[in-house]
Design a protein around this motif. Structure first.
Motif, PDB file in Angstrom:
ATOM      1  N   VAL A   1      47.249  55.292  84.812  1.00 33.64           N
ATOM      2  CA  VAL A   1      46.215  54.697  83.970  1.00 33.64           C
ATOM      3  C   VAL A   1      44.984  54.396  84.818  1.00 33.64           C
ATOM      4  O   VAL A   1      45.095  53.695  85.829  1.00 33.64           O
ATOM      5  CB  VAL A   1      46.725  53.394  83.318  1.00 33.64           C
ATOM      6  CG1 VAL A   1      45.669  52.821  82.384  1.00 33.64           C
ATOM      7  CG2 VAL A   1      48.029  53.638  82.574  1.00 33.64           C
ATOM      8  N   PRO A   2      43.815  54.894  84.428  1.00 30.55           N
ATOM      9  CA  PRO A   2      42.604  54.606  85.206  1.00 30.55           C
ATOM     10  C   PRO A   2      42.115  53.179  84.994  1.00 30.55           C
ATOM     11  O   PRO A   2      42.411  52.550  83.969  1.00 30.55           O
ATOM     12  CB  PRO A   2      41.585  55.615  84.655  1.00 30.55           C
ATOM     13  CG  PRO A   2      42.043  55.883  83.261  1.00 30.55           C
ATOM     14  CD  PRO A   2      43.546  55.817  83.310  1.00 30.55           C
ATOM     15  N   LYS A   3      41.390  52.673  85.945  1.00 28.22           N
ATOM     16  CA  LYS A   3      40.821  51.324  85.872  1.00 28.22           C
ATOM     17  C   LYS A   3      40.016  51.145  84.581  1.00 28.22           C
ATOM     18  O   LYS A   3      39.239  52.006  84.198  1.00 28.22           O
ATOM     19  CB  LYS A   3      39.920  51.067  87.079  1.00 28.22           C
ATOM     20  CG  LYS A   3      39.242  49.708  87.069  1.00 28.22           C
ATOM     21  CD  LYS A   3      38.332  49.541  88.270  1.00 28.22           C
ATOM     22  CE  LYS A   3      37.593  48.206  88.208  1.00 28.22           C
ATOM     23  NZ  LYS A   3      36.683  48.013  89.369  1.00 28.22           N
ATOM     24  N   GLY A   4      40.241  50.019  83.910  1.00 28.19           N
ATOM     25  CA  GLY A   4      39.484  49.690  82.712  1.00 28.19           C
ATOM     26  C   GLY A   4      40.103  50.172  81.418  1.00 28.19           C
ATOM     27  O   GLY A   4      39.659  49.780  80.337  1.00 28.19           O
ATOM     28  N   MET A   5      41.153  50.987  81.498  1.00 32.58           N
ATOM     29  CA  MET A   5      41.753  51.535  80.285  1.00 32.58           C
ATOM     30  C   MET A   5      42.654  50.504  79.604  1.00 32.58           C
ATOM     31  O   MET A   5      43.418  49.790  80.249  1.00 32.58           O
ATOM     32  CB  MET A   5      42.592  52.769  80.620  1.00 32.58           C
ATOM     33  CG  MET A   5      43.243  53.414  79.404  1.00 32.58           C
ATOM     34  SD  MET A   5      44.116  54.941  79.846  1.00 32.58           S
ATOM     35  CE  MET A   5      44.881  55.339  78.279  1.00 32.58           C
ATOM     36  N   MET A   6      42.531  50.428  78.269  1.00 29.74           N
ATOM     37  CA  MET A   6      43.396  49.561  77.478  1.00 29.74           C
ATOM     38  C   MET A   6      44.804  50.159  77.457  1.00 29.74           C
ATOM     39  O   MET A   6      45.000  51.311  77.083  1.00 29.74           O
ATOM     40  CB  MET A   6      42.868  49.442  76.061  1.00 29.74           C
ATOM     41  CG  MET A   6      43.660  48.525  75.164  1.00 29.74           C
ATOM     42  SD  MET A   6      43.260  46.804  75.411  1.00 29.74           S
ATOM     43  CE  MET A   6      41.587  46.753  74.739  1.00 29.74           C
ATOM     44  N   MET A   7      45.791  49.366  77.837  1.00 33.59           N
ATOM     45  CA  MET A   7      47.163  49.845  77.887  1.00 33.59           C
ATOM     46  C   MET A   7      48.005  49.321  76.727  1.00 33.59           C
ATOM     47  O   MET A   7      48.987  49.934  76.328  1.00 33.59           O
ATOM     48  CB  MET A   7      47.811  49.422  79.208  1.00 33.59           C
ATOM     49  CG  MET A   7      47.126  49.992  80.428  1.00 33.59           C
ATOM     50  SD  MET A   7      47.773  49.283  81.960  1.00 33.59           S
ATOM     51  CE  MET A   7      49.504  49.663  81.828  1.00 33.59           C
ATOM     52  N   MET A   8      47.629  48.157  76.209  1.00 28.45           N
ATOM     53  CA  MET A   8      48.356  47.558  75.106  1.00 28.45           C
ATOM     54  C   MET A   8      47.393  46.681  74.319  1.00 28.45           C
ATOM     55  O   MET A   8      46.564  45.987  74.893  1.00 28.45           O
ATOM     56  CB  MET A   8      49.520  46.717  75.626  1.00 28.45           C
ATOM     57  CG  MET A   8      50.435  46.165  74.550  1.00 28.45           C
ATOM     58  SD  MET A   8      51.673  45.068  75.292  1.00 28.45           S
ATOM     59  CE  MET A   8      52.422  46.153  76.509  1.00 28.45           C
TER      60      MET A   8
ATOM     61  N   GLU B   1      43.480  46.697  85.664  1.00 28.51           N
ATOM     62  CA  GLU B   1      42.481  46.047  86.522  1.00 28.51           C
ATOM     63  C   GLU B   1      41.969  47.015  87.575  1.00 28.51           C
ATOM     64  O   GLU B   1      40.832  46.919  88.028  1.00 28.51           O
ATOM     65  CB  GLU B   1      43.104  44.813  87.172  1.00 28.51           C
ATOM     66  CG  GLU B   1      42.189  44.037  88.080  1.00 28.51           C
ATOM     67  CD  GLU B   1      41.094  43.292  87.335  1.00 28.51           C
ATOM     68  OE1 GLU B   1      40.187  42.760  88.009  1.00 28.51           O
ATOM     69  OE2 GLU B   1      41.136  43.236  86.086  1.00 28.51           O
ATOM     70  N   LYS B   2      42.817  47.939  87.983  1.00 30.61           N
ATOM     71  CA  LYS B   2      42.425  49.045  88.866  1.00 30.61           C
ATOM     72  C   LYS B   2      43.330  50.230  88.551  1.00 30.61           C
ATOM     73  O   LYS B   2      44.231  50.107  87.714  1.00 30.61           O
ATOM     74  CB  LYS B   2      42.524  48.632  90.336  1.00 30.61           C
ATOM     75  CG  LYS B   2      43.845  48.035  90.779  1.00 30.61           C
ATOM     76  CD  LYS B   2      43.733  47.547  92.231  1.00 30.61           C
ATOM     77  CE  LYS B   2      45.017  46.922  92.728  1.00 30.61           C
ATOM     78  NZ  LYS B   2      44.908  46.441  94.121  1.00 30.61           N
ATOM     79  N   ASP B   3      43.076  51.373  89.154  1.00 28.01           N
ATOM     80  CA  ASP B   3      43.914  52.546  88.888  1.00 28.01           C
ATOM     81  C   ASP B   3      45.379  52.165  89.097  1.00 28.01           C
ATOM     82  O   ASP B   3      45.740  51.611  90.144  1.00 28.01           O
ATOM     83  CB  ASP B   3      43.534  53.699  89.819  1.00 28.01           C
ATOM     84  CG  ASP B   3      42.152  54.259  89.504  1.00 28.01           C
ATOM     85  OD1 ASP B   3      41.607  53.941  88.432  1.00 28.01           O
ATOM     86  OD2 ASP B   3      41.612  55.013  90.329  1.00 28.01           O
ATOM     87  N   THR B   4      46.198  52.455  88.097  1.00 27.96           N
ATOM     88  CA  THR B   4      47.563  51.935  88.076  1.00 27.96           C
ATOM     89  C   THR B   4      48.572  53.039  87.766  1.00 27.96           C
ATOM     90  O   THR B   4      48.320  53.911  86.937  1.00 27.96           O
ATOM     91  CB  THR B   4      47.683  50.809  87.023  1.00 27.96           C
ATOM     92  OG1 THR B   4      46.786  49.748  87.374  1.00 27.96           O
ATOM     93  CG2 THR B   4      49.094  50.262  86.939  1.00 27.96           C
ATOM     94  N   LYS B   5      49.702  52.974  88.437  1.00 26.80           N
ATOM     95  CA  LYS B   5      50.801  53.911  88.203  1.00 26.80           C
ATOM     96  C   LYS B   5      52.022  53.112  87.764  1.00 26.80           C
ATOM     97  O   LYS B   5      52.373  52.108  88.384  1.00 26.80           O
ATOM     98  CB  LYS B   5      51.110  54.689  89.486  1.00 26.80           C
ATOM     99  CG  LYS B   5      52.212  55.737  89.348  1.00 26.80           C
ATOM    100  CD  LYS B   5      52.410  56.471  90.670  1.00 26.80           C
ATOM    101  CE  LYS B   5      53.496  57.516  90.601  1.00 26.80           C
ATOM    102  NZ  LYS B   5      53.701  58.188  91.918  1.00 26.80           N
TER     103      LYS B   5
END
Length: 211
Positions: free
Chosen positions: A30-37, A97-101
């Motif tokens: 997931v890239p930084k700033g993307m809504m995940m939920m 909050e930042k690029d996330t795996k």
């Protein structure tokens, strides 16, 4: 995936559980700033963080957000667990909050693993405990701390989270996280700059000393 699991969760889970997660889980980047939920969304899978950070927020009746806590590597979200186990709609908003795996685990495995694996039960209960402490800290901050103290704590946490002295956030974004107005945040940041604690730039803040 099994390498990441062994590296970041190997000290928590037994080999059999790690192998099951590897079989049923899927990697999500997931890239930084993307809504995940989003609030009101049904949750189909539960995240296990491999790296990065996720901001968990609550929304009030007027649509204003309040920062509850951050998830970091090795964490999962107790609010998500609660929705998974109860087949409820999400009551929180999650943003990278930042690029996330992450490794996403199907909801149907949650209850099965609670009964099957002692380490998973311990992980779930400990996650609830940690997140509850963080939410109580948030409540205490709102109820008992002045806004300048809350802002300093916020800046410290962001510095630790991002591992950098440059915080990329607008005054409005900080105000939303702290559930206050942009005018108040701007005034307090200006005061911190005059004291030599920070240097204000366009859409970013350079941390000099907030310890």
């Amino acid at each position: 995936m099994i390498e990441d699991l062994n590296l970041y969760y190997g000290h928590l889970f037994e080999k059999e559980l790690l192998e099951e997660i590897n079989q049923v889980g899927t990697i999500k980047e997931v890239p930084k700033g993307m809504m995940m939920m989003e609030v009101g969304q049904y949750i189909k899978s539960m995240p296990l963080l491999i790296n990065g950070a996720v901001k968990i927020m609550r929304e009030d009746e007027d649509g204003f957000e309040l920062l509850l806590y951050y998830l970091e590597r090795g964490d999962t979200c107790s609010m998500t667990l609660n929705c998974c186990l109860g087949d409820k709609k999400s009551e929180i908003r999650a943003v990278a909050e930042k690029d996330t795996k992450l490794i996403m685990v199907p909801v149907k495995k949650m209850e099965e693993w609670v009964a099957k694996y002692r380490t998973w039960r311990s992980f779930v209960f400990e996650s609830y405990h940690i997140r509850m402490k963080e939410m109580l800290e948030t409540i205490d901050n709102i109820a008992f701390k002045k806004m300048d103290e809350r802002l300093l704590q916020y800046l410290r946490h962001k510095k630790e989270l991002t591992d950098t002295n440059e915080i990329k956030a607008t005054h409005q974004e900080i105000a939303l996280d702290l559930h206050t107005s942009r005018v108040v945040v701007s005034r307090l940041l200006k005061a911190l700059e005059k004291q030599g604690n920070i240097v204000l730039h366009r859409n970013s803040i350079e941390i000099i000393n907030v310890d």
